[in-house]
Write a protein that holds these residues in place. Sequence first.
Motif, PDB file in Angstrom:
ATOM      1  N   LEU A  84       1.126   4.543  12.012  1.00 11.70           N
ATOM      2  CA  LEU A  84       1.958   3.371  12.256  1.00 11.70           C
ATOM      3  C   LEU A  84       1.599   2.731  13.595  1.00 11.70           C
ATOM      4  N   TRP A  85       1.310   3.560  14.607  1.00 17.14           N
ATOM      5  CA  TRP A  85       0.921   2.996  15.906  1.00 17.14           C
ATOM      6  C   TRP A  85      -0.350   2.189  15.773  1.00 17.14           C
ATOM      7  N   PHE A  86      -1.342   2.698  15.026  1.00 19.02           N
ATOM      8  CA  PHE A  86      -2.581   1.953  14.819  1.00 19.02           C
ATOM      9  C   PHE A  86      -2.302   0.607  14.147  1.00 19.02           C
ATOM     10  N   LEU A  87      -1.460   0.616  13.129  1.00 18.96           N
ATOM     11  CA  LEU A  87      -1.134  -0.611  12.413  1.00 18.96           C
ATOM     12  C   LEU A  87      -0.513  -1.647  13.334  1.00 18.96           C
ATOM     13  N   ARG A  88       0.467  -1.232  14.099  1.00 19.84           N
ATOM     14  CA  ARG A  88       1.172  -2.180  14.957  1.00 19.84           C
ATOM     15  C   ARG A  88       0.298  -2.662  16.117  1.00 19.84           C
ATOM     16  N   GLU A  89      -0.496  -1.769  16.672  1.00 19.25           N
ATOM     17  CA  GLU A  89      -1.395  -2.171  17.743  1.00 19.25           C
ATOM     18  C   GLU A  89      -2.411  -3.184  17.235  1.00 19.25           C
ATOM     19  N   SER A  90      -2.918  -2.967  16.027  1.00 20.73           N
ATOM     20  CA  SER A  90      -3.860  -3.901  15.429  1.00 20.73           C
ATOM     21  C   SER A  90      -3.208  -5.264  15.227  1.00 20.73           C
ATOM     22  N   LYS A  91      -1.978  -5.261  14.747  1.00 19.81           N
ATOM     23  CA  LYS A  91      -1.262  -6.523  14.530  1.00 19.81           C
ATOM     24  C   LYS A  91      -1.035  -7.246  15.850  1.00 19.81           C
ATOM     25  N   ASN A  92      -0.715  -6.497  16.919  1.00 19.24           N
ATOM     26  CA  ASN A  92      -0.518  -7.104  18.238  1.00 19.24           C
ATOM     27  C   ASN A  92      -1.786  -7.779  18.741  1.00 19.24           C
ATOM     28  N   LEU A  93      -2.938  -7.266  18.297  1.00 15.58           N
ATOM     29  CA  LEU A  93      -4.221  -7.844  18.703  1.00 15.58           C
ATOM     30  C   LEU A  93      -4.645  -8.986  17.787  1.00 15.58           C
ATOM     31  N   GLY A  94      -3.783  -9.308  16.808  1.00 11.70           N
ATOM     32  CA  GLY A  94      -4.096 -10.393  15.891  1.00 11.70           C
ATOM     33  C   GLY A  94      -4.927  -9.976  14.699  1.00 11.70           C
ATOM     34  N   LEU A  95      -5.089  -8.653  14.505  1.00 11.17           N
ATOM     35  CA  LEU A  95      -5.843  -8.135  13.366  1.00 11.17           C
ATOM     36  C   LEU A  95      -4.872  -7.588  12.329  1.00 11.17           C
ATOM     37  N   HIS A  96      -5.239  -7.665  11.069  1.00 12.18           N
ATOM     38  CA  HIS A  96      -4.369  -7.169  10.002  1.00 12.18           C
ATOM     39  C   HIS A  96      -5.083  -6.104   9.204  1.00 12.18           C
ATOM     40  N   TRP A  97      -4.462  -4.934   9.074  1.00  7.38           N
ATOM     41  CA  TRP A  97      -5.022  -3.848   8.279  1.00  7.38           C
ATOM     42  C   TRP A  97      -4.527  -3.866   6.851  1.00  7.38           C
ATOM     43  N   ASP A  98      -3.524  -4.681   6.568  1.00  8.05           N
ATOM     44  CA  ASP A  98      -3.021  -4.708   5.198  1.00  8.05           C
ATOM     45  C   ASP A  98      -3.937  -5.561   4.337  1.00  8.05           C
ATOM     46  N   VAL A  99      -4.074  -5.183   3.079  1.00  7.87           N
ATOM     47  CA  VAL A  99      -4.946  -5.897   2.154  1.00  7.87           C
ATOM     48  C   VAL A  99      -4.463  -7.318   1.956  1.00  7.87           C
ATOM     49  N   ALA A 100      -3.186  -7.484   1.806  1.00  9.51           N
ATOM     50  CA  ALA A 100      -2.575  -8.797   1.642  1.00  9.51           C
ATOM     51  C   ALA A 100      -1.138  -8.679   2.100  1.00  9.51           C
ATOM     52  N   HIS A 101      -0.572  -9.800   2.494  1.00  9.94           N
ATOM     53  CA  HIS A 101       0.782  -9.747   3.021  1.00  9.94           C
ATOM     54  C   HIS A 101       1.824  -9.677   1.909  1.00  9.94           C
ATOM     55  N   SER A 102       1.420  -9.952   0.697  1.00 11.21           N
ATOM     56  CA  SER A 102       2.384  -9.859  -0.410  1.00 11.21           C
ATOM     57  C   SER A 102       1.633  -9.550  -1.705  1.00 11.21           C
ATOM     58  N   LEU A 103       1.598  -8.284  -2.082  1.00 11.10           N
ATOM     59  CA  LEU A 103       0.967  -7.869  -3.324  1.00 11.10           C
ATOM     60  C   LEU A 103       2.034  -7.430  -4.313  1.00 11.10           C
ATOM     61  N   LYS A 104       1.825  -7.797  -5.557  1.00 14.59           N
ATOM     62  CA  LYS A 104       2.735  -7.355  -6.602  1.00 14.59           C
ATOM     63  C   LYS A 104       2.348  -5.935  -7.033  1.00 14.59           C
ATOM     64  N   GLU A 105       3.309  -5.238  -7.603  1.00 11.79           N
ATOM     65  CA  GLU A 105       3.049  -3.883  -8.068  1.00 11.79           C
ATOM     66  C   GLU A 105       1.923  -3.869  -9.088  1.00 11.79           C
ATOM     67  N   MET A 106       1.886  -4.868  -9.953  1.00 12.64           N
ATOM     68  CA  MET A 106       0.825  -4.918 -10.975  1.00 12.64           C
ATOM     69  C   MET A 106      -0.545  -5.129 -10.323  1.00 12.64           C
ATOM     70  N   ASP A 107      -0.569  -5.817  -9.172  1.00  8.56           N
ATOM     71  CA  ASP A 107      -1.833  -5.993  -8.460  1.00  8.56           C
ATOM     72  C   ASP A 107      -2.342  -4.661  -7.928  1.00  8.56           C
ATOM     73  N   ILE A 108      -1.434  -3.873  -7.369  1.00  3.03           N
ATOM     74  CA  ILE A 108      -1.814  -2.556  -6.853  1.00  3.03           C
ATOM     75  C   ILE A 108      -2.321  -1.674  -7.985  1.00  3.03           C
ATOM     76  N   GLN A 109      -1.624  -1.697  -9.113  1.00  3.64           N
ATOM     77  CA  GLN A 109      -2.053  -0.888 -10.259  1.00  3.64           C
ATOM     78  C   GLN A 109      -3.426  -1.337 -10.743  1.00  3.64           C
ATOM     79  N   MET A 110      -3.639  -2.655 -10.775  1.00  2.00           N
ATOM     80  CA  MET A 110      -4.939  -3.176 -11.193  1.00  2.00           C
ATOM     81  C   MET A 110      -6.035  -2.713 -10.243  1.00  2.00           C
ATOM     82  N   LEU A 111      -5.784  -2.849  -8.932  1.00  2.00           N
ATOM     83  CA  LEU A 111      -6.788  -2.446  -7.953  1.00  2.00           C
ATOM     84  C   LEU A 111      -7.116  -0.968  -8.069  1.00  2.00           C
ATOM     85  N   GLN A 112      -6.082  -0.150  -8.243  1.00  2.00           N
ATOM     86  CA  GLN A 112      -6.312   1.289  -8.342  1.00  2.00           C
ATOM     87  C   GLN A 112      -7.202   1.621  -9.536  1.00  2.00           C
TER      88      GLN A 112
END
Length: 311
Positions: free
Chosen positions: A167-195
């Motif tokens: 969690l610290w890595f995630l928040r520190e990255s966000k503070n630096l303007g970088l995003h580790w999340d794949v997308a800011h809003s993914l649907k459950e079906m999208d995650i299932q598809m990707l998997q």
Amino acid sequence: MTEPYFESNRPSIGTIHYPYECMIHQSAGSRWIVHAHWHMYIEILYFLTGKAKVFLGGESHTLSKGDLIVIHSHETHSIYALDGELVSYIVIKFDPEILYSTSRTVFESKYVLPFTMAESNNQRMFAESEIKDTVVPDLVREIYDEFTNRSYGFELAVRTLICRLFLWFLRESKNLGLHWDVAHSLKEMDIQMLQKVFEYIDDNYRFDINAQAAARICNLSYSYFSRRFKAIMGKTFTNYLNYIRITEAEKLLLTTEMTMTEIAQETGFSSSSYFIQQFKQYKNISPSQFRKKVSSENVEIQNSLIRKDMI
């Protein structure tokens, strides 16, 4: 031919298998602390003494006391001691799955997937000056203590502490303007598809596969699947497949003496010329130059250390 080294999927203590492991690793007089290898785990290295180069694919990072580096799942890496000093560091390895709760959720997956995907723009190395006044050093040492002492409930403690560090890595990255999340809003079906797609590619990238087959596996029309995959991943299925193949080829270039033709065949490319073309497109360097670059950098380090020993 040098065989690639693949670590076992599950570290074990006695007959019990854990999805994480923590230890102190020392150079013990050897220049090569760790030869090129890869594994399924995410790995965190926190340096205690000495100075070393950590090679991540074609890039290298110099780390010393108090520095930390994050190595992604499936990422080829090696470690080389510098300056003839004893190098020691805390190793934390863990299965990305422990970052999930009892079942995967869209909220968790968008943060965890970048650690197992082919590319990301997050910060990999953290210098001592960046983390010495944060919770990171204490969390690393506490993880080590819990795993080593194995007091009652240590399994829960280790998982909780790793999640806090993550969690610290995630928040520190966000503070630096970088995003580790794949997308800011993914649907459950999208995650299932990707998997489903990731598993399909992992199992079949060596063969002649395509987006039409992937769409069928996901029970989606080809047109919808192609549009949705590109919208989420930022690249077409074919581009992503080729990136995975290039990533696998990179491992073979670093850990074997296979020819370009053999590597092309092993990683699913239709010909060596197409493999070379795609590798140059993704890496801005030919595969043979890439192999030579890493080898020459390693020789340069070895010669430098030999000269220092002679002084």
